[in-house]
Design a protein around this motif. Structure first.
Motif, PDB file in Angstrom:
ATOM      1  N   ILE A  38      36.872  36.733  35.279  1.00 27.10           N
ATOM      2  CA  ILE A  38      38.041  37.583  35.070  1.00 27.10           C
ATOM      3  C   ILE A  38      38.996  37.281  36.223  1.00 27.10           C
ATOM      4  CG2 ILE A  38      37.016  39.556  36.298  1.00 27.10           C
ATOM      5  CD1 ILE A  38      38.414  41.338  34.126  1.00 27.10           C
ATOM      6  N   GLU A  40      40.691  38.808  38.514  1.00 24.78           N
ATOM      7  CA  GLU A  40      40.492  39.393  39.839  1.00 24.78           C
ATOM      8  C   GLU A  40      39.296  38.776  40.551  1.00 24.78           C
ATOM      9  OE1 GLU A  40      41.277  40.992  37.133  1.00 24.78           O
ATOM     10  OE2 GLU A  40      42.795  42.512  37.536  1.00 24.78           O
ATOM     11  N   GLN A  41      38.226  38.470  39.800  1.00 22.77           N
ATOM     12  CA  GLN A  41      37.044  37.884  40.428  1.00 22.77           C
ATOM     13  C   GLN A  41      37.238  36.395  40.688  1.00 22.77           C
ATOM     14  OE1 GLN A  41      34.426  39.236  41.975  1.00 22.77           O
ATOM     15  NE2 GLN A  41      35.726  41.021  41.626  1.00 22.77           N
ATOM     16  N   ILE A  43      39.993  35.235  41.765  1.00 21.86           N
ATOM     17  CA  ILE A  43      40.691  35.260  43.054  1.00 21.86           C
ATOM     18  C   ILE A  43      39.722  35.640  44.173  1.00 21.86           C
ATOM     19  CG2 ILE A  43      42.528  36.396  44.365  1.00 21.86           C
ATOM     20  CD1 ILE A  43      44.040  36.699  41.710  1.00 21.86           C
ATOM     21  N   ALA A  44      38.867  36.620  43.917  1.00 20.38           N
ATOM     22  CA  ALA A  44      37.920  37.067  44.946  1.00 20.38           C
ATOM     23  C   ALA A  44      36.992  35.924  45.361  1.00 20.38           C
ATOM     24  CB  ALA A  44      37.099  38.250  44.429  1.00 20.38           C
ATOM     25  N   ASN A  47      38.861  33.340  47.320  1.00 19.70           N
ATOM     26  CA  ASN A  47      39.092  33.810  48.690  1.00 19.70           C
ATOM     27  C   ASN A  47      37.854  33.607  49.552  1.00 19.70           C
ATOM     28  OD1 ASN A  47      41.701  34.705  48.353  1.00 19.70           O
ATOM     29  ND2 ASN A  47      41.146  36.822  47.918  1.00 19.70           N
TER      30      ASN A  47
END
Lengths: 256, 106
Positions: A38, A40-41, A43-44, A47
């Motif tokens: 997904i 957001e994950q 990107i997480a 990072n």
């Protein structure tokens, strides 16, 4: 800090282990960039990949400085072969499904959290400085992977099954994290690094505490794999390095 | 996973994200994230919005907790303000006596 030759050699080996753990795990996570489950994950995880590669860069630069033969972090990252890599087998395991990625990450993050906590008191100041900065990032990583183990374990029937399978699959690579050899004993004797065996109870307690809340079982004791610290890797590392190193080796010294 | 905040049930809950950049300043809307719960929304918000900006505080609020005006509300809600200039302090002339009292220089 003046080191005798043997200690210097031992510290070089140790820094390769620390740096290679971060480089290999960081690269593994970077493989998920644009393939996360997904947005957001995605990107997480990217990072966390960047944090890890940044730490690897600092550690391998210090390794090159300690070795004293003029090798840079890039030389060490891109111009060593599989059998010269000193990372633990755990971090080179393929990403598998999301639960596998997170189980690998969780087991390693908890180890890193306790190890770096001790290393921040190292008598070798350049190492202590890198570690102090990395520790802030690691505290976030362990919260991220711990929260996910909790949600996967205590989630749906399918997420629980996948999380337990992933743990069972990764568990055999955890023993290696606490291994000692003459290099480690020498450095531990001088207060440069902690005794790895002494980290195990704290690691196990943190892991157990979270897995219990996540309704997951600690895997039964069984066969434990080893070899990463002496360059005997699983079949997965070579393939990963081929992809990671191809550009730097095809066009040495390339800049962009 | 959950149905709120979406008409499809394969989407996580929608959370609105607010960042505070400095102590004393208001939290300002930064955007939104999806997450299965509030704690994960906070982590997702940190990763999506807070890695470069360096705020000092983050809020996440379930989007369903926000009650908003609709475009149809705009006329009755906001238009009356247009023709009531006396609602602005600048509409009033300050008497000389009051004006000079503050500076004490007349």
């Amino acid at each position: 800090m003046n080191l005798d030759d043997t200690t210097r050699g031992a510290l070089f080996q140790y820094l390769l282990r620390l740096g290679d753990d971060k480089l290999v795990l960081g690269h593994r996570l970077s493989e998920l960039c644009a393939h996360g489950p997904i947005l957001e994950q995605d990107i997480a995880l990217t990072n966390i990949a960047l944090d890890s590669i940044g730490q690897a860069q600092a550690l391998l630069k210090l390794a090159g400085d300690v070795e004293g033969e003029g090798r840079t972090a890039d030389d060490l990252a891109y111009h060593r072969d599989e059998y010269d890599f000193r990372n633990a087998l755990l971090v080179e395991q393929p990403n598998g499904d999301f639960a596998t990625t997170l189980a690998r990450q969780f087991l390693f993050d908890v180890f890193g959290y306790h190890l770096y906590g001790e290393l921040s008191r190292s008598t070798h100041e350049p190492l202590a400085a890198i570690v102090a900065k990395a520790l802030k990032e690691i505290r976030y990583h362990v919260r991220h992977s711990g929260d996910w183990m909790l949600r996967l374990g205590d989630g749906t029937e399918e997420s629980h099954r996948r999380a337990q399978d992933a743990l069972d699959q990764m568990w055999m690579y955890t023993d290696e994290l606490f291994e000692s050899d003459e290099h480690v004993r020498r450095l531990a004797g001088q207060g440069i690094v902690p005794d790895p065996e002494a980290l195990r109870p704290a690691w196990l307690e943190t892991v157990k505490g979270l897995l219990e809340r996540a309704t997951l079982e600690i895997p039964e004791p069984g066969y434990m794999a080893t070899g990463g610290r002496t360059g005997r890797h699983t079949e997965h590392l070579g393939h990963m390095l081929a992809e990671m190193q191809i550009l730097a080796r095809s066009i040495p010294g390339a800049e962009w | 996973m959950a149905k709120e905040g979406s008409d499809r049930d394969d989407q996580w809950l929608l959370f609105e994200v607010f960042l505070q950049e400095k102590s004393g300043q208001p939290h300002q809307h930064a955007g939104s994230v999806r997450a299965p719960d509030a704690e994960m929304a906070l982590l997702n918000a940190r990763d999506v919005y807070a890695r470069r900006e360096h705020p000092i505080s983050l809020w996440v609020v379930p989007a369903t907790a926000i009650t908003a005006t609709t475009p149809g509300d705009a006329e009755p809600f906001f238009d009356p303000a247009d023709d009531k200039v006396y609602r602005h302090p600048q509409f009033y002339k300050t008497p000389r006596g009051v004006r000079f009292k503050a500076g004490e220089s007349a």
